[in-house]
Design an enzyme around this catalytic site. Structure first.
Site, PDB file in Angstrom:
ATOM      1  N   GLU A 154      87.582  57.111  64.163  1.00 35.88           N
ATOM      2  CA  GLU A 154      89.261  57.104  63.994  1.00 35.88           C
ATOM      3  C   GLU A 154      89.627  55.841  64.742  1.00 35.88           C
ATOM      4  O   GLU A 154      89.259  55.416  65.567  1.00 35.88           O
ATOM      5  CB  GLU A 154      89.785  58.200  64.577  1.00 35.88           C
ATOM      6  CG  GLU A 154      89.386  59.868  63.909  1.00 35.88           C
ATOM      7  CD  GLU A 154      90.409  60.578  64.729  1.00 35.88           C
ATOM      8  OE1 GLU A 154      91.333  60.513  65.116  1.00 35.88           O
ATOM      9  OE2 GLU A 154      89.647  61.928  64.484  1.00 35.88           O
TER      10      GLU A 154
ATOM     11  N   LYS B 266      73.615  63.800  61.226  1.00 38.54           N
ATOM     12  CA  LYS B 266      75.003  63.875  61.789  1.00 38.54           C
ATOM     13  C   LYS B 266      75.374  64.337  63.056  1.00 38.54           C
ATOM     14  O   LYS B 266      75.854  63.590  63.932  1.00 38.54           O
ATOM     15  CB  LYS B 266      75.865  64.276  60.723  1.00 38.54           C
ATOM     16  CG  LYS B 266      77.603  64.647  60.922  1.00 38.54           C
ATOM     17  CD  LYS B 266      77.946  63.181  61.455  1.00 38.54           C
ATOM     18  CE  LYS B 266      79.345  63.328  62.151  1.00 38.54           C
ATOM     19  NZ  LYS B 266      80.425  63.175  61.256  1.00 38.54           N
TER      20      LYS B 266
ATOM     21  N   CYS C 154      85.524  65.332  66.735  1.00 38.21           N
ATOM     22  CA  CYS C 154      84.199  65.205  66.225  1.00 38.21           C
ATOM     23  C   CYS C 154      83.175  65.664  67.509  1.00 38.21           C
ATOM     24  O   CYS C 154      82.325  66.687  67.443  1.00 38.21           O
ATOM     25  CB  CYS C 154      83.739  64.131  65.864  1.00 38.21           C
ATOM     26  SG  CYS C 154      84.297  63.601  64.139  1.00 38.21           S
TER      27      CYS C 154
ATOM     28  N   LYS D 294      91.848  58.613  72.271  1.00 39.40           N
ATOM     29  CA  LYS D 294      91.426  57.259  72.352  1.00 39.40           C
ATOM     30  C   LYS D 294      92.620  56.213  71.745  1.00 39.40           C
ATOM     31  O   LYS D 294      93.270  56.740  71.067  1.00 39.40           O
ATOM     32  CB  LYS D 294      89.906  57.055  71.826  1.00 39.40           C
ATOM     33  CG  LYS D 294      89.953  57.133  70.290  1.00 39.40           C
ATOM     34  CD  LYS D 294      88.723  56.961  69.776  1.00 39.40           C
ATOM     35  CE  LYS D 294      88.687  56.661  68.167  1.00 39.40           C
ATOM     36  NZ  LYS D 294      87.664  56.153  67.632  1.00 39.40           N
TER      37      LYS D 294
ATOM     38  N   ARG E   8      93.629  65.813  69.402  1.00 39.91           N
ATOM     39  CA  ARG E   8      92.597  67.025  69.771  1.00 39.91           C
ATOM     40  C   ARG E   8      91.685  66.653  70.937  1.00 39.91           C
ATOM     41  O   ARG E   8      90.966  65.783  71.019  1.00 39.91           O
ATOM     42  CB  ARG E   8      91.909  66.921  68.281  1.00 39.91           C
ATOM     43  CG  ARG E   8      92.540  67.776  67.267  1.00 39.91           C
ATOM     44  CD  ARG E   8      91.814  67.635  66.133  1.00 39.91           C
ATOM     45  NE  ARG E   8      91.762  66.528  65.338  1.00 39.91           N
ATOM     46  CZ  ARG E   8      91.241  66.565  64.252  1.00 39.91           C
ATOM     47  NH1 ARG E   8      91.036  67.427  63.430  1.00 39.91           N
ATOM     48  NH2 ARG E   8      91.398  65.210  63.656  1.00 39.91           N
TER      49      ARG E   8
HETATM   50  C1  UDX Z   1      82.930  59.733  66.688  1.00 43.47           C
HETATM   51  C2  UDX Z   1      81.707  58.917  66.103  1.00 43.47           C
HETATM   52  O1  UDX Z   1      81.640  57.719  66.732  1.00 43.47           O
HETATM   53  C3  UDX Z   1      81.844  58.667  64.674  1.00 43.47           C
HETATM   54  O2  UDX Z   1      80.569  58.233  64.333  1.00 43.47           O
HETATM   55  C4  UDX Z   1      81.796  60.357  64.025  1.00 43.47           C
HETATM   56  O3  UDX Z   1      81.761  60.351  62.770  1.00 43.47           O
HETATM   57  C5  UDX Z   1      82.898  61.070  64.580  1.00 43.47           C
HETATM   58  O4  UDX Z   1      83.024  61.188  66.203  1.00 43.47           O
HETATM   59  P1  UDX Z   1      85.547  59.314  67.162  1.00 43.47           P
HETATM   60  O5  UDX Z   1      85.742  60.933  67.311  1.00 43.47           O
HETATM   61  O6  UDX Z   1      86.643  58.827  66.371  1.00 43.47           O
HETATM   62  O7  UDX Z   1      84.130  59.171  66.154  1.00 43.47           O
HETATM   63  O8  UDX Z   1      85.693  58.617  68.402  1.00 43.47           O
HETATM   64  P2  UDX Z   1      84.607  57.550  69.344  1.00 43.47           P
HETATM   65  O9  UDX Z   1      85.354  56.209  69.315  1.00 43.47           O
HETATM   66  O10 UDX Z   1      83.362  57.614  68.952  1.00 43.47           O
HETATM   67  O11 UDX Z   1      85.191  57.989  70.610  1.00 43.47           O
HETATM   68  C6  UDX Z   1      84.782  59.433  71.242  1.00 43.47           C
HETATM   69  C7  UDX Z   1      85.248  59.580  72.508  1.00 43.47           C
HETATM   70  O12 UDX Z   1      84.319  59.119  73.522  1.00 43.47           O
HETATM   71  C8  UDX Z   1      86.646  59.286  72.830  1.00 43.47           C
HETATM   72  O13 UDX Z   1      87.124  60.101  73.515  1.00 43.47           O
HETATM   73  C9  UDX Z   1      86.443  57.904  73.855  1.00 43.47           C
HETATM   74  O14 UDX Z   1      87.150  57.711  74.768  1.00 43.47           O
HETATM   75  C10 UDX Z   1      84.969  58.249  74.477  1.00 43.47           C
HETATM   76  N1  UDX Z   1      84.048  57.288  75.020  1.00 43.47           N
HETATM   77  C11 UDX Z   1      83.527  56.615  73.961  1.00 43.47           C
HETATM   78  C12 UDX Z   1      83.761  57.142  76.629  1.00 43.47           C
HETATM   79  O15 UDX Z   1      84.404  57.931  77.132  1.00 43.47           O
HETATM   80  N2  UDX Z   1      82.936  56.197  76.748  1.00 43.47           N
HETATM   81  C13 UDX Z   1      82.497  55.309  75.988  1.00 43.47           C
HETATM   82  O16 UDX Z   1      81.538  54.472  76.255  1.00 43.47           O
HETATM   83  C14 UDX Z   1      82.754  55.389  74.659  1.00 43.47           C
END
Ligand code: UDX
Length: 442
Positions: A158, A211, A267, A328, A335
């Protein structure tokens, strides 16, 4: 190619729009009439950078259409993508009702050979179920039409989804049929930079599994680092330094090892749970996945715990300013956002909350913090600080990364910052007279 995308949620809308951008003729279908009417007018139901301009451009070019009529959209369609939701069922497994309803409609309406593509995140074995449902509908109609069911999971982040779709690291395609694999290759070839083939063809079940495993692996990295952060605090180490220390080993790498307030979003929480459930249904207890979840649930409240150890557990005269509500940066999606858990915990102890987020305030008011009278909202990151006892930085939006700390200090009642995403230089803040709390460092 003529493509039909069924479901205009996050995945369907981005997928359809990006395929249209590459010159395909795309019809996006949804049963929600209001949503389709809005999309026709260029009103996009989600915030995703770059998406609205791309939708408008392709609607004007007539490469992208929106419809509620699935039957009509399947006329002359080469491929139908199933991109409807797979919400979490009560037992933690993915609810396949919408996917199978769509499969039934496809079987009812198709009149020519078609490739059916599962884009929704679905448990292993779903493609076979879709195949059975379509076949049984065709049998009911007494017709024989050739069709293939392919698994083609999405890996969209996202806030960066357009970029992820237009320049994929890889495209996973699950099919055992060579001709179908070739058609998928033709569809995706324009997205591969420098003509490098990034398509990974495998059997359907492995594609479906890929996935879940990608998301579970990323969630595991995060929970691992969060656990390490908590240990760092106890032994007087600095997790920010440890992170760099381990990331420099190319076998470990720097990405996805940032400690913080835990992972949220649509996710990771859902997919970790669903994979655990799949294991369980097959007689295996996935202990590591359970621990990943447990660590994350605890981590979401770490900032609230730090607030309590600073101010005590009676917060009835305290007001906290919150920067960031979305799970994020770059999205209005709340969510499973840590902010929801932290805010509710502090309110339960008597606190009042003043919140600011660049995009998610409407989401908060409408759904996630609905009718909570203890929460008020401000129009800017500095306004929200007025009369607050401390600042809680919960989502690392760009506008929070390098703020005017003097302005923060002048607005807050007392110069205290709780940082759930380790964004600031602790020495600098301490010199300026702040009490600064972060994750994994005292
Ligand atoms: C994720 C996957 O990256 C993507 O490939 C999949 O299709 C859907 O789920 P998304 O949910 O959009 O995407 O968020 P992402 O940027 O991956 O971050 C997920 C969560 O992890 C966030 O809450 C973020 O704050 C947290 N995060 C991420 C950390 O706490 N530390 C990190 O180092 C990286």
């Amino acid at each position: 190619m003529n493509l039909t995308i069924i479901g205009t949620g996050y995945v369907g809308l981005v997928t359809g729009t990006c395929f249209a951008e590459m010159g395909n003729t795309v019809t996006c279908v949804d049963i929600d009439k209001q949503k389709i009417e809005n999309l026709e007018k260029g009103i996009i139901p989600i915030y995703e950078p770059g998406l609205d301009a791309m939708v408008t451009r392709n609607v004007n070019n007539q490469t992208l259409r929106f419809h509620t009529d699935l039957q009509k959209s399947l006329d002359h369609c080469d491929m139908a993508f199933i991109a409807v939701g797979t919400p979490m069922g009560e037992d933690g497994s993915a609810d396949l009702q919408y996917v199978l309803d769509v499969a039934k409609s496809i079987g009812k309406y198709i009149n020519q050979p078609i490739i059916i593509v599962d884009k929704s995140t679905v448990p292993v074995g779903t493609a076979d179920k879709v195949k059975d449902v379509v076949a049984s509908e065709l049998k009911n109609r007494g017709v024989e039409i050739e069709f293939q069911v392919v698994s083609n999971p999405e890996f969209l982040k996202e806030g960066d989804a357009i970029n992820d779709f237009m320049k994929p690291d890889r495209v996973v395609v699950g099919t055992e049929d060579k001709e179908t694999a070739e058609k998928m290759r033709q569809l995706y070839a324009p997205f591969f930079r420098s003509s490098m083939d990034r398509m990974l063809v495998m059997d359907v079940r492995s594609a479906e599994m890929t996935k879940y495993v990608a998301n579970a692996m990323l969630a595991t990295k995060i929970s691992f680092m969060n656990e390490i952060a908590n240990i760092c605090e106890l032994v007087g180490a600095d997790v920010n330094k440890v992170r760099i220390g381990i990331g420099s080993d190319s076998r470990i790498g720097y990405s996805f090892i940032y400690p913080g307030s835990g992972y949220g979003g649509s996710c990771f929480p859902k997919d970790v749970k669903a994979l655990k459930k799949t294991a369980e249904q097959n007689g295996y207890s996935a202990q590591l996945l359970s621990a990943v979840e447990d660590v994350n649930n605890r981590q979401k409240l770490i900032i609230a715990d730090k607030v309590i150890s600073h101010f005590g557990s009676n917060l009835s005269n305290k007001t906290f300013a919150v920067w960031g509500l979305s799970f994020k940066p770059g999205t209005d999606d709340m969510r499973e956002a840590p902010s929801i858990y932290i805010i509710n915990k502090l309110i339960a102890l008597g606190a009042k909350i003043q919140a600011y987020d660049p995009k998610a305030i409407d989401e908060a008011k409408e759904f996630y913090l609905k009718d909570i009278s203890e929460v008020s909202y401000a129009a800017s990151k500095y306004d929200v600080l007025k009369n607050a006892d401390a600042l809680l930085m919960l989502t690392e939006w760009k506008e929070f990364r390098s703020p005017d700390f003097m302005e923060i200090k002048n607005n807050l009642k007392s110069p205290v910052i709780f940082d759930g995403r380790n964004q600031y230089d602790s020495e600098r803040l301490q010199k300026m007279g702040f009490e600064y709390y972060q994750i994994g460092k005292n």
